[in-house]
Scaffold this motif. Structure first.
Motif, PDB file in Angstrom:
ATOM      1  N   LEU A 137      57.573  27.221  26.525  1.00 30.01           N
ATOM      2  CA  LEU A 137      55.980  27.554  26.881  1.00 30.01           C
ATOM      3  C   LEU A 137      55.514  28.520  25.930  1.00 30.01           C
ATOM      4  CD1 LEU A 137      56.139  27.541  30.943  1.00 30.01           C
ATOM      5  CD2 LEU A 137      55.409  25.904  29.290  1.00 30.01           C
ATOM      6  N   TYR A 193      63.190  25.194  30.739  1.00 34.30           N
ATOM      7  CA  TYR A 193      62.002  25.913  30.663  1.00 34.30           C
ATOM      8  C   TYR A 193      62.135  27.412  31.073  1.00 34.30           C
ATOM      9  CZ  TYR A 193      59.768  21.362  31.167  1.00 34.30           C
ATOM     10  OH  TYR A 193      59.394  19.876  30.853  1.00 34.30           O
ATOM     11  N   VAL A 194      63.120  27.728  31.886  1.00 32.12           N
ATOM     12  CA  VAL A 194      63.159  29.062  32.552  1.00 32.12           C
ATOM     13  C   VAL A 194      64.634  29.637  31.811  1.00 32.12           C
ATOM     14  CG1 VAL A 194      63.573  30.453  34.250  1.00 32.12           C
ATOM     15  CG2 VAL A 194      62.258  28.414  34.582  1.00 32.12           C
ATOM     16  N   PRO A 195      64.452  30.773  30.928  1.00 31.98           N
ATOM     17  CA  PRO A 195      65.790  31.506  30.622  1.00 31.98           C
ATOM     18  C   PRO A 195      66.497  32.070  31.891  1.00 31.98           C
ATOM     19  CG  PRO A 195      63.949  32.113  29.177  1.00 31.98           C
ATOM     20  CD  PRO A 195      63.282  31.403  30.447  1.00 31.98           C
ATOM     21  N   ILE A 196      67.048  31.296  32.514  1.00 34.96           N
ATOM     22  CA  ILE A 196      67.614  31.864  33.933  1.00 34.96           C
ATOM     23  C   ILE A 196      68.540  33.025  33.976  1.00 34.96           C
ATOM     24  CG2 ILE A 196      69.316  31.065  35.902  1.00 34.96           C
ATOM     25  CD1 ILE A 196      67.017  29.304  35.897  1.00 34.96           C
ATOM     26  N   TYR A 239      71.785  33.368  31.631  1.00 34.85           N
ATOM     27  CA  TYR A 239      72.814  32.234  31.585  1.00 34.85           C
ATOM     28  C   TYR A 239      72.451  31.258  30.553  1.00 34.85           C
ATOM     29  CZ  TYR A 239      74.788  28.635  34.836  1.00 34.85           C
ATOM     30  OH  TYR A 239      75.782  27.728  35.596  1.00 34.85           O
ATOM     31  N   ARG A 286      78.017  21.324  41.149  1.00 38.04           N
ATOM     32  CA  ARG A 286      77.038  20.149  41.305  1.00 38.04           C
ATOM     33  C   ARG A 286      77.488  19.099  40.178  1.00 38.04           C
ATOM     34  NH1 ARG A 286      74.701  24.893  40.831  1.00 38.04           N
ATOM     35  NH2 ARG A 286      74.382  24.427  38.331  1.00 38.04           N
ATOM     36  N   LEU A 326      70.183  22.236  36.063  1.00 35.42           N
ATOM     37  CA  LEU A 326      68.965  22.012  36.842  1.00 35.42           C
ATOM     38  C   LEU A 326      67.839  21.651  36.090  1.00 35.42           C
ATOM     39  CD1 LEU A 326      70.363  24.587  39.465  1.00 35.42           C
ATOM     40  CD2 LEU A 326      69.973  21.901  39.970  1.00 35.42           C
ATOM     41  N   PRO A 327      66.658  21.309  36.860  1.00 33.58           N
ATOM     42  CA  PRO A 327      65.629  20.684  36.072  1.00 33.58           C
ATOM     43  C   PRO A 327      64.757  22.170  35.345  1.00 33.58           C
ATOM     44  CG  PRO A 327      65.473  19.856  38.051  1.00 33.58           C
ATOM     45  CD  PRO A 327      66.744  20.696  37.980  1.00 33.58           C
ATOM     46  N   ASN A 328      65.052  23.159  35.770  1.00 37.09           N
ATOM     47  CA  ASN A 328      64.414  24.331  35.262  1.00 37.09           C
ATOM     48  C   ASN A 328      65.022  25.014  34.205  1.00 37.09           C
ATOM     49  OD1 ASN A 328      66.605  25.283  36.349  1.00 37.09           O
ATOM     50  ND2 ASN A 328      65.797  26.643  38.026  1.00 37.09           N
TER      51      ASN A 328
END
Lengths: 443, 443
Positions: A303, A170-173, A145, A159, A165-167
């Motif tokens: 990170l 940070y996160v490769p969703i 995503y 939404r 969203l907050p992640n």
């Protein structure tokens, strides 16, 4: 345009834009000039057994036949043998060194003036007479995503108060998709039935999807892969990428909106996904690498496990992506496909290496022939949105087609065609071949 | 206890509780008496090639050897040949008729007084000397969420105000899991690293999971399956179920909480899943079928595509499920495993047939060797919760172990053992064999 003197050097002679092929039409071919040489699985006319091939112009070089004719030696022969089978998994597993050797040798065989022309000519088939297959048995399919403009646009529909969203930064969703229903370009896709619930209805009903959509994505083929429990660090991640394709992640928006909480998309996606049939190698795309675009002011840095200097410097790709529509009415009127989206892989918030490193960071194994999807890649501006959900703002603003029709979402008989083009000054431009499929009515 | 006269008849003579086997220990064996006869893949001692086998007491009957010895004819021979290979996919694909024929014949061969005893004895191996493998190549793995008490308990932790989402009682919620990291009982599981973010931290950090959990699930093996675009109707869904196992869906709760929006669990699950190695057939479980428990007052009826009279009458299963823990300290002190959970498959809100019909309702194909998980099956009462997340209320109430230790979540060296037992008056009780794995420290 960048200054010619500042252009990065071409990786090797196989990319020389002056290089010509003796294969008819190859030098005029938009997608498959001799600088590309993508791999795939095809069945020649009148034959049953699929085998590996290389696209060159409007022809396919039969790798099994070329191998049998003795055209390869050394590492190239090992790669050609692996690529001669009914699926390319063994070839993908070999990794970059034999793949590069095969590319170099194929480039020499197919170059104008090659002394192997006579032998190789007997291994060529007109592509139009062949059937293209899935290039590999897909063990696992994961869809990411990483298109941040898409994530923002879609988040706004689902939404409104909280699009991203907050992640996200940070996160490769990503999530696991359904490998079994991925099909090669050309296979028609049946409109799914499913549970639909409009917000003010008391209960859902089971009916054909009314908000069928496409998604314009980059597909990534996994090469050697890793053992379970052994993460791939960033510095090695690219070694596990064997190639690229186009991916249309068909989406049933109404099914998705009702089913996706709390465990994510399921039936809204698994009725079918379409990929372009040719595996475009990292070698072919090497001239189109670029620095990772700077993160917007205020975004956190990746990170450490997702941060790598080489990846920052050249981990992104500059490939133009397009989605076009051809309706039944347009076909009847002889109109050409109409472009809905024009985007670019440079709009990925995370690089392919970051996707691989993240996927394996907890120990999950990736295997040869696994497929990753980028998620929809939208450009920030209208005209660059990679799905109808975004283009029509969830169906509110229908798009007008040259046939006089409009579309909020896809109708039966509509065909979606994805195309890709890599180009830069000083290099031969290459394409991916089509990722095309037509919608069949619900059963 | 039901009145003896009201007990449903046993399906056929293979279930007769009076039936005894000549195989040593089989008649005293809790899991594998002659009424069970589950299929698996094993490697005999000193041999390399995996092959199909049947568990009988503390032994394994080598199906390839028994087939070679001429013990099968007709449909049973077809099934035995398919089950003799290195993986059971071809056997699963055959469907119920050959599988039943093989069961009937195996029951006769292994029954006390069989004239084939002498031949069959030479095809037996002590199970303790053999290595059990994954019984089939898992093409696709889908995990459902049909344990309604679990969904409610977990929902309360993640979404206190809204534990059960509005779609739960309409949609058999499921998502695609990672097939490549499923392993057979006995394979150790490495604690994953991942992004952890406590609610009041500004940013996540990358570290070993601190909230590692187990999930007590029923696994379902898919048999023949369906073509893409051709849904399986409820009335045919059971035909595509080839057997059952236990499934521990290891879960990294801290990784999950941070990553799961909006596309569902990913790295929090795909570092590893453990299944019991034996495929317990629908035939063996036939005596333990039961009516689908009545939906609570006010719940909507299933939509028509999920509603089937036969499924309502006997689509549920009554199988007791247990999860036990054995810590390093308990092993050192010679303590037995301690039971954390005791639940029952009757607590599934949706039946297996409903899961299959829903999965294919939009056209998605299922294939032989695909694996479905039920999702965690918790009983409503404490002591029946199928995960530590529920038992310790998200880590708030540690559980006390007989060793004097406590656990909020799993520690390195902890072993989780899942067991299943099907029993009812008038039938021989059977089990599934263990689903057991130990946690290794993060790499």
């Amino acid at each position: 345009m960048r200054d010619a003197q500042a252009l990065p050097a071409l990786p090797d002679a196989t990319h020389d834009p002056a290089l010509l092929s003796w294969v008819p039409d190859a030098n005029r071919h938009a997608d498959f000039p001799i600088q590309n040489l993508p791999f795939g699985i095809f069945t020649p006319p009148g034959q049953d057994v699929p085998r590996g091939g290389v696209a060159i112009g409007a022809s396919i070089l039969d790798l099994a036949a070329a191998h049998h004719a003795g055209l390869f030696t050394g590492a190239a022969e090992i790669a050609a043998a692996a690529a001669s089978r009914e699926e390319l998994n063994a070839f993908l597993a070999l990794g970059a060194t034999p793949r590069r050797a095969l590319r170099t040798r194929l480039s020499a065989i197919l170059a104008a003036g090659s002394r192997d022309q006579h032998t190789a000519e007997r291994c060529l088939h007109p592509a139009a007479d062949c059937t293209l297959r899935l290039p590999a048995r897909i063990g696992g399919y994961t869809d990411f995503y990483v298109g941040i403009h898409h994530a923002t646009n879609v988040g706004r529909v689902f939404r409104p108060d909280n699009p991203l969203l907050p992640n996200y930064k940070y996160v490769p969703i990503g999530y696991h998709g359904r490998a079994s229903s991925v099909r090669a370009s050309g296979t028609r896709v049946r409109r799914p039935k499913g549970q639909l619930k409009v917000p003010d209805a008391e209960a859902p009903r089971f009916a054909p999807c009314e908000r069928l959509d496409y998604e314009l994505e980059l597909g990534i083929w996994i090469g050697p892969g890793n053992a379970l429990g052994t993460p791939v660090p960033m510095g090695e991640a690219e070694h596990h990428v064997a190639g690229y394709c186009l991916l249309n992640d068909w989406s049933a928006r109404d099914i998705q909106a009702w089913e996706y909480q709390p465990l994510g998309p399921f039936l809204s996606k698994n009725f079918g996904s379409t990929i372009s049939a040719w595996i475009v190698t990292p070698e072919a795309l090497a001239p189109f690498r670029m620095p990772q675009p700077a993160r917007p002011e205020g975004d956190p840095p990746p990170l450490p496990y997702l941060l790598d200097e080489a990846d920052q410097c050249q981990g992104a790709l500059g490939v133009v992506l397009e989605a076009l529509i051809l309706t039944a009415d347009m076909r009847k009127k002889g109109l050409p496909p109409y472009r809905l989206s024009r985007s670019n892989t440079c709009h990925m918030y995370w690089t392919v290496a970051q996707m691989v490193a993240h996927h394996t960071s907890g120990g999950c194994d990736l295997n040869p022939g696994d497929l990753l999807g980028s998620g929809t890649i939208s450009a920030p501006e209208p005209g660059g949105f990679g799905s109808l959900l975004e283009i029509t703002r969830g169906g509110k603003d229908p798009v007008a087609l040259p046939s006089g029709e409009t579309r909020r979402f896809l109708e039966d008989g509509d065909e979606i065609i994805l195309r890709a083009r890599a180009e830069r000054q000083g290099a031969a431009s290459i394409g991916f071949g089509e990722c095309r499929a037509r919608i069949l009515p619900a059963a």
